[in-house]
Design a protein around this motif. Structure first.
Motif, PDB file in Angstrom:
ATOM      1  N   THR A  82      -4.460 150.471  70.239  1.00 54.84           N
ATOM      2  CA  THR A  82      -5.537 150.785  70.542  1.00 54.84           C
ATOM      3  C   THR A  82      -6.181 152.316  69.961  1.00 54.84           C
ATOM      4  O   THR A  82      -7.178 152.462  69.910  1.00 54.84           O
ATOM      5  CB  THR A  82      -6.133 150.593  71.934  1.00 54.84           C
ATOM      6  OG1 THR A  82      -5.610 151.779  72.705  1.00 54.84           O
ATOM      7  CG2 THR A  82      -5.975 149.404  72.434  1.00 54.84           C
ATOM      8  N   ARG A 117     -12.079 142.309  86.433  1.00 56.07           N
ATOM      9  CA  ARG A 117     -12.301 142.780  85.122  1.00 56.07           C
ATOM     10  C   ARG A 117     -10.945 142.116  84.586  1.00 56.07           C
ATOM     11  O   ARG A 117     -10.837 141.929  83.319  1.00 56.07           O
ATOM     12  CB  ARG A 117     -12.224 144.176  85.037  1.00 56.07           C
ATOM     13  CG  ARG A 117     -13.737 144.810  85.762  1.00 56.07           C
ATOM     14  CD  ARG A 117     -13.884 146.104  85.623  1.00 56.07           C
ATOM     15  NE  ARG A 117     -14.009 146.740  84.167  1.00 56.07           N
ATOM     16  CZ  ARG A 117     -13.945 147.914  83.886  1.00 56.07           C
ATOM     17  NH1 ARG A 117     -13.855 148.929  84.583  1.00 56.07           N
ATOM     18  NH2 ARG A 117     -14.014 148.024  82.714  1.00 56.07           N
ATOM     19  N   GLU A 133      -9.239 149.684  78.703  1.00 56.10           N
ATOM     20  CA  GLU A 133     -10.548 150.209  79.706  1.00 56.10           C
ATOM     21  C   GLU A 133     -10.366 149.741  81.184  1.00 56.10           C
ATOM     22  O   GLU A 133     -10.780 150.330  81.889  1.00 56.10           O
ATOM     23  CB  GLU A 133     -11.921 149.297  79.126  1.00 56.10           C
ATOM     24  CG  GLU A 133     -13.267 149.859  79.747  1.00 56.10           C
ATOM     25  CD  GLU A 133     -14.413 148.931  79.215  1.00 56.10           C
ATOM     26  OE1 GLU A 133     -15.449 149.170  79.912  1.00 56.10           O
ATOM     27  OE2 GLU A 133     -14.417 148.485  78.256  1.00 56.10           O
ATOM     28  N   THR A 134      -9.860 148.354  81.125  1.00 49.95           N
ATOM     29  CA  THR A 134      -9.716 147.986  82.821  1.00 49.95           C
ATOM     30  C   THR A 134      -8.479 148.782  83.446  1.00 49.95           C
ATOM     31  O   THR A 134      -8.738 148.918  84.587  1.00 49.95           O
ATOM     32  CB  THR A 134      -9.365 146.562  82.566  1.00 49.95           C
ATOM     33  OG1 THR A 134     -10.486 145.579  81.870  1.00 49.95           O
ATOM     34  CG2 THR A 134      -9.155 145.682  84.066  1.00 49.95           C
ATOM     35  N   LYS A 170     -10.365 145.948  75.843  1.00 49.11           N
ATOM     36  CA  LYS A 170     -10.767 145.854  77.329  1.00 49.11           C
ATOM     37  C   LYS A 170      -9.840 145.982  78.102  1.00 49.11           C
ATOM     38  O   LYS A 170     -10.011 146.555  79.240  1.00 49.11           O
ATOM     39  CB  LYS A 170     -11.208 144.405  76.905  1.00 49.11           C
ATOM     40  CG  LYS A 170     -11.707 143.826  78.373  1.00 49.11           C
ATOM     41  CD  LYS A 170     -13.226 144.430  78.697  1.00 49.11           C
ATOM     42  CE  LYS A 170     -13.744 143.903  79.700  1.00 49.11           C
ATOM     43  NZ  LYS A 170     -15.021 144.737  80.452  1.00 49.11           N
ATOM     44  N   ASP A 213      -6.228 156.047  78.274  1.00 46.08           N
ATOM     45  CA  ASP A 213      -6.848 156.095  77.061  1.00 46.08           C
ATOM     46  C   ASP A 213      -6.332 155.349  76.002  1.00 46.08           C
ATOM     47  O   ASP A 213      -6.798 155.255  74.811  1.00 46.08           O
ATOM     48  CB  ASP A 213      -6.419 157.725  76.690  1.00 46.08           C
ATOM     49  CG  ASP A 213      -7.107 158.668  77.736  1.00 46.08           C
ATOM     50  OD1 ASP A 213      -8.504 158.424  77.922  1.00 46.08           O
ATOM     51  OD2 ASP A 213      -6.319 159.419  78.556  1.00 46.08           O
ATOM     52  N   GLY A 220      -8.075 151.782  82.850  1.00 50.88           N
ATOM     53  CA  GLY A 220      -8.273 153.201  83.070  1.00 50.88           C
ATOM     54  C   GLY A 220      -7.429 153.854  82.451  1.00 50.88           C
ATOM     55  O   GLY A 220      -6.864 155.311  82.704  1.00 50.88           O
TER      56      GLY A 220
END
Length: 390
Positions: free
Chosen positions: A197, A147, A173-174, A170, A178, A176
């Motif tokens: 973000t 990922r 998210e990759t 992205k 917030d 893990g």
């Protein structure tokens, strides 16, 4: 034994003629692609190296070894080409390392502090780079998740605001987490926010910028990772001002990864979580590789210009904290103090009033607020009179 691939001699317009004394020979092995450099690597020949590395990446090579045993000369232009080749390889999800450098090439690498990137397992003085860990970009042992490899490929697109926003989201998210921010160093321990973000990450970054202390500035100063699984457990004397504000933050766990090469400090990648907890070893490795790729992005572009690589808060072509610089200049003129002192007064007023530094700066620029020599404001939101011009 693998087949040797010869590169052609076609060059794009504007590239200097290649010296016939230089060759870049490619050999594909079972575990790595070896590029042997023969002759002199300088301004006139660096295009051949970059062309060869580019062709390797296009054909799927992921582990590239550059053999310098036959390289007779390398100047700063050649070293920059090696760094560019390393950045391109890392951005494609691979690794590049040098072997058999001559004494003069090793000395050039040591003088520029780039050994952590180009010489695996050794820093600028031949030792493990400060703040790196086995498997980090400084060692050449780049083991990342699939990922994160996708994130790095997306980063290569360089299509401006939309791509940068997708990369940041992205990446968070990759990893893990917030929230994620990327800030570029602008001098000392200060840094400009470029990617953000979410609100929690942005608020934490803004607080660090206002106070001038925290894990981000520490990572920029030391060049080492600063991993804080629970802000509430940090000693109060480490970041005194920040510790007083930590209870009111949404960010509970903060992890900062310095962006830089050797002694060069580029910025910091910061990821936050709303709940306390550690990152896994794999997440740390992924974050280190992302920070390394972002370092290459920053060094390979005009920074801190908005060149399609930034995600600003107000407009697509300005720094998030540009208003702070403008306000600092105004306060400097109004109070007849140096810029550094003007910024300190802005920070002091932001902290005492409990408002973000950027909001205070906007009020100063809009002439709704004027500070005195103690950092106190005019006390209301009444616009200050604008003096008549002669």
């Amino acid at each position: 034994m693998g087949r040797v691939h010869k590169t052609d001699t076609l060059r794009p317009p504007g590239v200097l003629p290649l010296s016939p004394a230089f060759r870049a020979r490619r050999r594909d092995g079972a575990h790595a692609t070896v590029i042997t450099l023969v002759g002199e690597l300088d301004m006139a020949t660096k295009a051949r190296l970059l062309d060869t590395v580019g062709r390797c990446l296009e054909t799927g090579a992921s582990t590239i070894v550059v053999d310098l045993s036959s390289l007779t000369f390398c100047d700063v232009s050649g070293l920059n080409a090696l760094l560019a080749a390393s950045r391109s390889t890392v951005a494609a999800g691979g690794s590049l390392r040098l072997v058999n450098p001559s004494r003069s090439v090793t000395r050039l690498i040591n003088l520029t502090g780039t050994g952590g990137v180009l010489l695996p397992g050794r820093g600028s003085s031949g030792e493990q780079p400060h703040g790196s860990a086995p498997g980090s970009p400084g060692t050449g042992q780049l083991v990342i998740s699939d990922r994160m490899a996708q994130v790095l490929r997306l980063l290569q697109l360089d299509d401006g605001y939309d791509t940068a926003a997708r990369v940041a989201a992205k990446a968070a998210e990759t990893l893990g987490v917030d929230g994620l921010t990327v800030s570029l160093a602008t001098g000392g321990e200060r840094a400009e926010l470029m990617w953000c973000t979410d609100r929690a990450a942005g608020r934490f970054e803004d607080l660090q910028f206002t106070l001038g202390e925290g894990p981000g500035p520490e990572a920029v100063r030391t060049g080492a990772m600063v991993l804080i699984p629970d802000l509430a457990q940090v000693r109060a004397d480490r970041w005194p001002a920040l510790s007083m504000e930590a209870a009111g933050l949404d960010a509970r766990a903060v992890f900062c990864f310095p962006m830089g090469i050797g002694a060069i400090r580029v910025g910091v990648l910061t990821v936050v979580r709303r709940l306390p907890g550690l990152l896994s070893d794999g997440q740390v490795r992924d974050a280190q590789v992302l920070a390394h790729a972002l370092t290459g992005r920053a060094l390979g572009s005009v920074v801190p210009d908005a060149n399609g690589a930034v995600v600003p808060a107000d407009t697509p072509d300005s720094l998030l904290h540009a208003v702070v610089h403008q306000a600092t200049g105004m306060v400097s003129v109004q109070l007849a103090v140096p810029l550094a002192q003007a910024l300190l007064r802005l920070r002091a007023h932001a902290y005492s009033s409990g408002r973000p530094l950027t909001d205070i700066s906007r009020d100063v620029v809009a002439r709704r607020l004027r500070l005195d020599h103690n950092g106190n404001g005019n006390g209301d939101d009444t616009p200050l009179p604008v003096p008549d011009k002669d």
